[in-house]
Design an enzyme around this catalytic site. Structure first.
Site, PDB file in Angstrom:
ATOM      1  N   ASP A   1       2.885 -11.765 -13.369  1.00 11.64           N
ATOM      2  CA  ASP A   1       2.706 -11.944 -11.920  1.00 11.64           C
ATOM      3  C   ASP A   1       2.676 -13.444 -11.639  1.00 11.64           C
ATOM      4  O   ASP A   1       1.627 -14.020 -11.392  1.00 11.64           O
ATOM      5  CB  ASP A   1       1.400 -11.275 -11.463  1.00 11.64           C
ATOM      6  CG  ASP A   1       1.181 -11.422  -9.967  1.00 11.64           C
ATOM      7  OD1 ASP A   1       2.096 -11.888  -9.267  1.00 11.64           O
ATOM      8  OD2 ASP A   1       0.078 -11.091  -9.510  1.00 11.64           O
ATOM      9  N   SER A   2       3.846 -14.048 -11.681  1.00 11.55           N
ATOM     10  CA  SER A   2       3.897 -15.510 -11.606  1.00 11.55           C
ATOM     11  C   SER A   2       4.107 -15.985 -10.174  1.00 11.55           C
ATOM     12  O   SER A   2       4.522 -15.219  -9.299  1.00 11.55           O
ATOM     13  CB  SER A   2       5.048 -16.027 -12.460  1.00 11.55           C
ATOM     14  OG  SER A   2       6.259 -15.646 -11.877  1.00 11.55           O
TER      15      SER A   2
ATOM     16  N   ASP B   1      -5.491 -13.555  -8.465  1.00 15.57           N
ATOM     17  CA  ASP B   1      -6.167 -12.858  -7.357  1.00 15.57           C
ATOM     18  C   ASP B   1      -6.743 -11.512  -7.800  1.00 15.57           C
ATOM     19  O   ASP B   1      -7.660 -10.991  -7.169  1.00 15.57           O
ATOM     20  CB  ASP B   1      -5.190 -12.664  -6.187  1.00 15.57           C
ATOM     21  CG  ASP B   1      -3.879 -12.050  -6.646  1.00 15.57           C
ATOM     22  OD1 ASP B   1      -3.833 -10.827  -6.835  1.00 15.57           O
ATOM     23  OD2 ASP B   1      -2.891 -12.796  -6.834  1.00 15.57           O
TER      24      ASP B   1
ATOM     25  N   TYR C   1       3.648  -5.328  -3.120  1.00 10.92           N
ATOM     26  CA  TYR C   1       3.997  -6.073  -4.345  1.00 10.92           C
ATOM     27  C   TYR C   1       3.144  -5.623  -5.531  1.00 10.92           C
ATOM     28  O   TYR C   1       3.658  -5.327  -6.617  1.00 10.92           O
ATOM     29  CB  TYR C   1       3.812  -7.559  -4.059  1.00 10.92           C
ATOM     30  CG  TYR C   1       3.971  -8.470  -5.239  1.00 10.92           C
ATOM     31  CD1 TYR C   1       5.228  -8.843  -5.704  1.00 10.92           C
ATOM     32  CD2 TYR C   1       2.851  -8.990  -5.896  1.00 10.92           C
ATOM     33  CE1 TYR C   1       5.370  -9.706  -6.781  1.00 10.92           C
ATOM     34  CE2 TYR C   1       2.985  -9.852  -6.971  1.00 10.92           C
ATOM     35  CZ  TYR C   1       4.238 -10.204  -7.411  1.00 10.92           C
ATOM     36  OH  TYR C   1       4.367 -11.062  -8.482  1.00 10.92           O
TER      37      TYR C   1
END
Ligand code: SPD
Length: 288
Positions: free
Chosen positions: A164-165, A95, A70
Site C-alpha cells: 500500500d504505497s 493509516d 481502495y
C-alpha cells in the site's frame, strides 16, 4: 477568473508533476495536523464535503468519503483469490485501513506490517480511528522500517503480500522498481500472491506499463484490476498483481453474508469485473 481565485482560497489542490496540468481540489474547513516527519510532509485536513483527508507531501492518500473503495479492493481481491491465506505481509499504509480489511478474514493467522514512517501511524491513531482500528488486532505485528529492506529478511513466509504505497516519488519510489518485486517474490510461499497499488492507466501510462512488465517477467500469472476512487488522480487507481498459482481475477473462497454486510465496495462480482479493462488499458498492461 473568479473561479480561479475561488480555487486558490480555502481549497486544497493536489498539484503534482505526476499528473501535470490537472489537480483535484477540496474545500477545507480546518487544518488539523501538519508536520514534517523524517521522511515527508504529513497534513491532516477536515474537508467541507469529504470528511478528514490525509495528504503526504501534498498528495491525497485518503479521504473518509471514499477510502473504503481502495482499502477493500487492495485487501480483499488478493485475499479472496487465495484458497487459504494464513500469513500476510503489508508494506506501507500507515493509516491502518488495509489492516482493518485483512482483519475481517478469520482464516488469517499472522500479519506482518512494515511502515517506514511511524508518524503516519501516530496521526492516524489520533485522527482516523475508523482506519487505525486495523492496528488493534493481536494478529498484527508492526515493524517500523524500510519495506525494501524488510522483504530481504523473509523467504517463503507469506501467502499474500500487499504493498500500500504512496506514489513513485519520495519514500515510495523504491517500491516501484524491479529489484523490490524480486524481493517480494522471494517472500512468497507456493501459491502466493502479491498485490500493489498500480496507479492510473489514464495518467501514469509509463508507470502502469513498467509495473505490468515487471510482474509479467517475474510471475507465472500477472493481472491488473481497476478500482474507482473519486479522490485519486483520474478518479480511479489500479491494482497490479502477480501470482505463483491462483488466478487473481477469480475468488477462490466464498464471502460470508455477515462479512459482505460489513463491506461497501467489494463483492465477488466486482472482484471479477475489476479485471475487465478498457481496450487501451488492456493493451498497455499487455505491452508493458
Ligand atoms: N495517488 C495516491 C495513491 C495513494 C495510495 N496509498 C494510499 C494509502 C491508503 N491506505
Amino acid at each position: 477568473m473568479d473561479n480561479l481565485n475561488k480555487l486558490m482560497k480555502g481549497w486544497f489542490s493536489e498539484v503534482c508533476a505526476l499528473w501535470p496540468g490537472v489537480a483535484l481540489s477540496l474545500e477545507i474547513e480546518q487544518l488539523l495536523y501538519s508536520k514534517k516527519s523524517k521522511f515527508q510532509q504529513i497534513d491532516l485536513y477536515q474537508t467541507k464535503s469529504h470528511g478528514k483527508m490525509l495528504a503526504l507531501d501534498g498528495i491525497i492518500q485518503l479521504t473518509e468519503f471514499d477510502e473504503f473503495a481502495y482499502q477493500e479492493m487492495l485487501a480483499h481481491v488478493p485475499l479472496f483469490a487465495h484458497p487459504d491465506p494464513r500469513n500476510i505481509l503489508v508494506i506501507g499504509g500507515g493509516d491502518g485501513g488495509i489492516l482493518r480489511e485483512i482483519n475481517r478474514h478469520g482464516c488469517v493467522e499472522h500479519i506482518d506490517f512494515c511502515e517506514i514512517d511511524e508518524d503516519v501511524i501516530l496521526v492516524s491513531k489520533e485522527f482516523l480511528p475508523g482506519l487505525a482500528c486495523g492496528f488493534d488486532d493481536p494478529r498484527v505485528h508492526v515493524y517500523i522500517g524500510d519495506g525494501n529492506e524488510f522483504v530481504k529478511t523473509k523467504t517463503a513466509a507469506y501467502d499474500v503480500v500487499i504493498v500500500d504505497s504512496s506514489d513513485p516519488i519520495g519514500p515510495g519510489e523504491i517500491l516501484f522498481q524491479k529489484a523490490f518485486y524480486e524481493g517480494l517474490k522471494k517472500t512468497l510461499k507456493p501459491n502466493g500472491i502479491i498485490a500493489t497499488q498500480g496507479e492510473s492507466f489514464f495518467l501514469h501510462k509509463a508507470c502502469v506499463a513498467n509495473l505490468a512488465g515487471i510482474t509479467r517477467d517475474l510471475f507465472p500469472v500477472q493481472a491488473y484490476a481497476l478500482v474507482m476512487v473519486p479522490t485519486y488522480p483520474g478518479g480511479h487507481i489500479g491494482l497490479c498483481m502477480g501470482s505463483l498459482g491462483p488466478d487473481p481475477a477469480t475468488p477462490a473462497r466464498r464471502i460470508t453474508p455477515a462479512m459482505q454486510d460489513q463491506l461497501q465496495y467489494y463483492t465477488p462480482d466486482i472482484h471479477q469485473a475489476a479485471f475487465v479493462l478498457p481496450h487501451f488499458a488492456a493493451k498497455l498492461v499487455k505491452a508493458g
